[in-house]
Write a protein that holds these residues in place. Structure first.
Motif, PDB file in Angstrom:
ATOM      1  N   LYS A  26     -19.261  51.441   6.065  1.00 43.94           N
ATOM      2  CA  LYS A  26     -18.327  50.932   5.984  1.00 43.94           C
ATOM      3  C   LYS A  26     -18.944  49.485   5.844  1.00 43.94           C
ATOM      4  N   GLU A  27     -19.515  48.655   6.475  1.00 43.79           N
ATOM      5  CA  GLU A  27     -18.870  47.360   7.135  1.00 43.79           C
ATOM      6  C   GLU A  27     -20.339  46.717   5.790  1.00 43.79           C
ATOM      7  N   THR A  28     -20.912  47.070   5.170  1.00 46.22           N
ATOM      8  CA  THR A  28     -21.699  46.869   4.804  1.00 46.22           C
ATOM      9  C   THR A  28     -22.100  46.997   3.411  1.00 46.22           C
ATOM     10  N   GLN A  29     -21.656  48.348   2.780  1.00 46.08           N
ATOM     11  CA  GLN A  29     -21.291  47.949   1.696  1.00 46.08           C
ATOM     12  C   GLN A  29     -19.609  48.085   1.222  1.00 46.08           C
ATOM     13  N   THR A  30     -19.906  47.081   0.313  1.00 44.62           N
ATOM     14  CA  THR A  30     -18.672  46.080   0.039  1.00 44.62           C
ATOM     15  C   THR A  30     -18.510  46.424  -1.302  1.00 44.62           C
ATOM     16  N   LEU A  31     -19.963  46.331  -1.997  1.00 53.59           N
ATOM     17  CA  LEU A  31     -19.743  46.060  -3.859  1.00 53.59           C
ATOM     18  C   LEU A  31     -20.776  46.965  -4.215  1.00 53.59           C
ATOM     19  N   TRP A  32     -19.907  47.888  -5.306  1.00 55.11           N
ATOM     20  CA  TRP A  32     -20.581  48.748  -5.840  1.00 55.11           C
ATOM     21  C   TRP A  32     -20.724  48.688  -6.913  1.00 55.11           C
ATOM     22  N   GLN A  33     -22.309  48.572  -7.307  1.00 56.14           N
ATOM     23  CA  GLN A  33     -22.119  48.293  -9.204  1.00 56.14           C
ATOM     24  C   GLN A  33     -22.733  49.430  -9.805  1.00 56.14           C
ATOM     25  N   HIS A  34     -22.675  49.565 -11.127  1.00 54.32           N
ATOM     26  CA  HIS A  34     -22.872  50.243 -12.209  1.00 54.32           C
ATOM     27  C   HIS A  34     -23.482  49.756 -13.597  1.00 54.32           C
ATOM     28  N   GLU A  35     -24.338  49.343 -14.207  1.00 60.00           N
ATOM     29  CA  GLU A  35     -24.109  48.210 -15.517  1.00 60.00           C
ATOM     30  C   GLU A  35     -23.137  47.508 -15.323  1.00 60.00           C
ATOM     31  N   GLY A  36     -22.362  48.150 -16.628  1.00 61.70           N
ATOM     32  CA  GLY A  36     -20.185  46.640 -16.359  1.00 61.70           C
ATOM     33  C   GLY A  36     -19.419  47.204 -15.104  1.00 61.70           C
ATOM     34  N   LEU A  37     -20.149  48.462 -14.908  1.00 63.72           N
ATOM     35  CA  LEU A  37     -19.150  48.427 -13.713  1.00 63.72           C
ATOM     36  C   LEU A  37     -18.989  48.195 -12.197  1.00 63.72           C
ATOM     37  N   THR A  38     -17.810  47.490 -11.906  1.00 65.29           N
ATOM     38  CA  THR A  38     -18.139  47.168 -10.441  1.00 65.29           C
ATOM     39  C   THR A  38     -17.107  47.784  -9.745  1.00 65.29           C
ATOM     40  N   ASN A  59     -11.990  43.488  -1.894  1.00 60.36           N
ATOM     41  CA  ASN A  59     -11.154  43.248  -2.459  1.00 60.36           C
ATOM     42  C   ASN A  59     -10.315  44.080  -3.332  1.00 60.36           C
ATOM     43  N   ASN A  60     -10.630  45.734  -3.574  1.00 59.61           N
ATOM     44  CA  ASN A  60      -9.513  46.856  -4.359  1.00 59.61           C
ATOM     45  C   ASN A  60      -9.234  45.883  -5.955  1.00 59.61           C
ATOM     46  N   ARG A  61     -10.376  46.237  -6.341  1.00 58.12           N
ATOM     47  CA  ARG A  61     -10.564  45.741  -7.423  1.00 58.12           C
ATOM     48  C   ARG A  61     -11.802  46.304  -8.633  1.00 58.12           C
ATOM     49  N   VAL A  62     -11.295  47.194  -9.521  1.00 57.08           N
ATOM     50  CA  VAL A  62     -12.858  47.365 -10.116  1.00 57.08           C
ATOM     51  C   VAL A  62     -12.902  46.516 -11.622  1.00 57.08           C
ATOM     52  N   THR A  63     -13.644  46.450 -11.741  1.00 62.60           N
ATOM     53  CA  THR A  63     -13.826  45.908 -13.442  1.00 62.60           C
ATOM     54  C   THR A  63     -14.751  46.002 -13.982  1.00 62.60           C
ATOM     55  N   ILE A  64     -14.197  46.101 -15.525  1.00 62.86           N
ATOM     56  CA  ILE A  64     -15.982  46.409 -16.425  1.00 62.86           C
ATOM     57  C   ILE A  64     -15.766  45.820 -17.154  1.00 62.86           C
ATOM     58  N   ASP A  65     -16.867  45.156 -17.058  1.00 58.65           N
ATOM     59  CA  ASP A  65     -17.409  43.614 -17.858  1.00 58.65           C
ATOM     60  C   ASP A  65     -16.867  42.194 -17.530  1.00 58.65           C
ATOM     61  N   ASP A  66     -16.523  42.751 -16.237  1.00 61.19           N
ATOM     62  CA  ASP A  66     -15.712  41.742 -15.612  1.00 61.19           C
ATOM     63  C   ASP A  66     -14.079  41.639 -16.037  1.00 61.19           C
ATOM     64  N   VAL A  67     -13.771  42.506 -16.600  1.00 63.41           N
ATOM     65  CA  VAL A  67     -12.432  42.610 -17.176  1.00 63.41           C
ATOM     66  C   VAL A  67     -11.307  43.780 -15.987  1.00 63.41           C
ATOM     67  N   GLU A  68     -10.375  43.329 -15.608  1.00 67.70           N
ATOM     68  CA  GLU A  68     -10.338  44.540 -14.483  1.00 67.70           C
ATOM     69  C   GLU A  68      -9.034  45.246 -14.976  1.00 67.70           C
ATOM     70  N   VAL A  69      -9.724  46.626 -14.058  1.00 70.14           N
ATOM     71  CA  VAL A  69      -8.944  48.219 -14.920  1.00 70.14           C
ATOM     72  C   VAL A  69      -8.199  48.399 -14.192  1.00 70.14           C
ATOM     73  N   THR A  70      -6.890  48.741 -14.034  1.00 74.82           N
ATOM     74  CA  THR A  70      -5.932  48.495 -13.520  1.00 74.82           C
ATOM     75  C   THR A  70      -5.176  49.427 -12.891  1.00 74.82           C
ATOM     76  N   LEU A  71      -6.154  50.219 -11.384  1.00 76.46           N
ATOM     77  CA  LEU A  71      -5.653  51.888 -10.864  1.00 76.46           C
ATOM     78  C   LEU A  71      -4.217  51.594  -9.684  1.00 76.46           C
ATOM     79  N   THR A  72      -4.042  52.799  -9.478  1.00 76.87           N
ATOM     80  CA  THR A  72      -2.993  53.566  -8.782  1.00 76.87           C
ATOM     81  C   THR A  72      -4.023  53.339  -7.290  1.00 76.87           C
ATOM     82  N   LYS A  73      -3.215  52.634  -6.520  1.00 75.66           N
ATOM     83  CA  LYS A  73      -3.857  53.435  -4.805  1.00 75.66           C
ATOM     84  C   LYS A  73      -4.111  54.114  -4.363  1.00 75.66           C
ATOM     85  N   LYS A  74      -3.856  55.413  -4.967  1.00 73.78           N
ATOM     86  CA  LYS A  74      -5.022  56.630  -4.768  1.00 73.78           C
ATOM     87  C   LYS A  74      -5.698  56.436  -4.913  1.00 73.78           C
TER      88      LYS A  74
END
Length: 230
Positions: A125-137, A142-157
């Motif tokens: 948990k301490e080391t894995q802070t960023l997960w990437q696959h192609e354009g998805l991050t 920082n509790n953020r999900v982006t597709i091609d640098d555009v933030e995806v709006t997600l609920t907390k759950k």
């Protein structure tokens, strides 16, 4: 998630005792009666090895040395009839995570198992802070999900589910495990709740919706090979 342990000991009685007690604690357990057999069945799905040092054929120390040379970092708890400082130092120098002398208390060994696995989970948990696959991050820190640098709006759950799956990809999480991790024991929710949130997540992920896979009868996992950074 159900963690998998490989028990390696040439004494069948010890293997059977450990399998019974570890399975009672909720772990999946595989058995091997030699280092050679253990190497043939060891996979990336194993979270821990309980490894006897003194066996016929390849010793536990030799097996551990081989694994570390191959770059495998699976945690190892050594079991040994010897209780000398030199043996302990040898075990730790070969990348062992703990060392238990025979005869041992089953309760003590289980406590050591829980301690090692907890430490591994915390380190992940301490080391894995960023997960990437192609354009998805998935930016876990920082509790953020982006597709091609555009933030995806997600609920907390929704974010917590996606973050949970990403941190253990490609391992499968059952619906019950997702409920326990995301909603906890204090909220009364049904397994169907997970399916509803997954459906919403897939819709929001658009072209990346297929990375969330439902393994029928088991649960969900992310079907990709991410690049992980610290």
């Amino acid at each position: 998630m159900e963690e998998r342990i490989l028990v390696v000991d040439d004494e069948k009685d010890i293997c059977d005792i450990l399998q019974f007690n570890l399975e009672n604690e909720g772990y999946k357990v595989d058995l091997a009666n030699s280092a050679e057999e253990a190497l043939s069945i060891l996979t990336d799905r194993h979270d821990l090895i309980i490894l006897d040092v003194m066996m016929g054929g390849m010793s536990g120390f030799k097996m551990a040395e081989r694994l570390r040379k191959e770059g495998k970092s699976v945690p190892i708890i050594f079991l040994t009839a010897k209780n000398t400082e030199n043996d302990m130092l040898t075990g730790f120098s070969l990348g062992g995570d703990d060392y238990v002398s025979k005869p041992f208390s089953v309760k003590e060994l289980i406590a050591r198992v829980k301690s090692v696995l907890k430490r591994v989970r915390l380190n992940k948990k301490e080391t894995q802070t960023l997960w990437q696959h192609e354009g998805l991050t998935i930016d876990i820190l920082n509790n953020r999900v982006t597709i091609d640098d555009v933030e995806v709006t997600l609920t907390k759950k929704e974010f917590e589910i996606l973050s949970l799956l990403s941190q253990t990809s490609p391992n499968v999480y059952t619906r019950s495990e997702i409920l326990n991790q995301v909603w906890g024991d204090n909220e009364f929710v049904l397994d169907r709740t997970v399916d509803v949130h997954i459906t919403r997540l897939r819709k929001k992920l658009g072209e990346y919706s297929s990375i969330i896979v439902n393994r029928s009868g088991f649960g969900y996992y992310l079907n990709s090979e991410p690049k992980t950074t610290e």
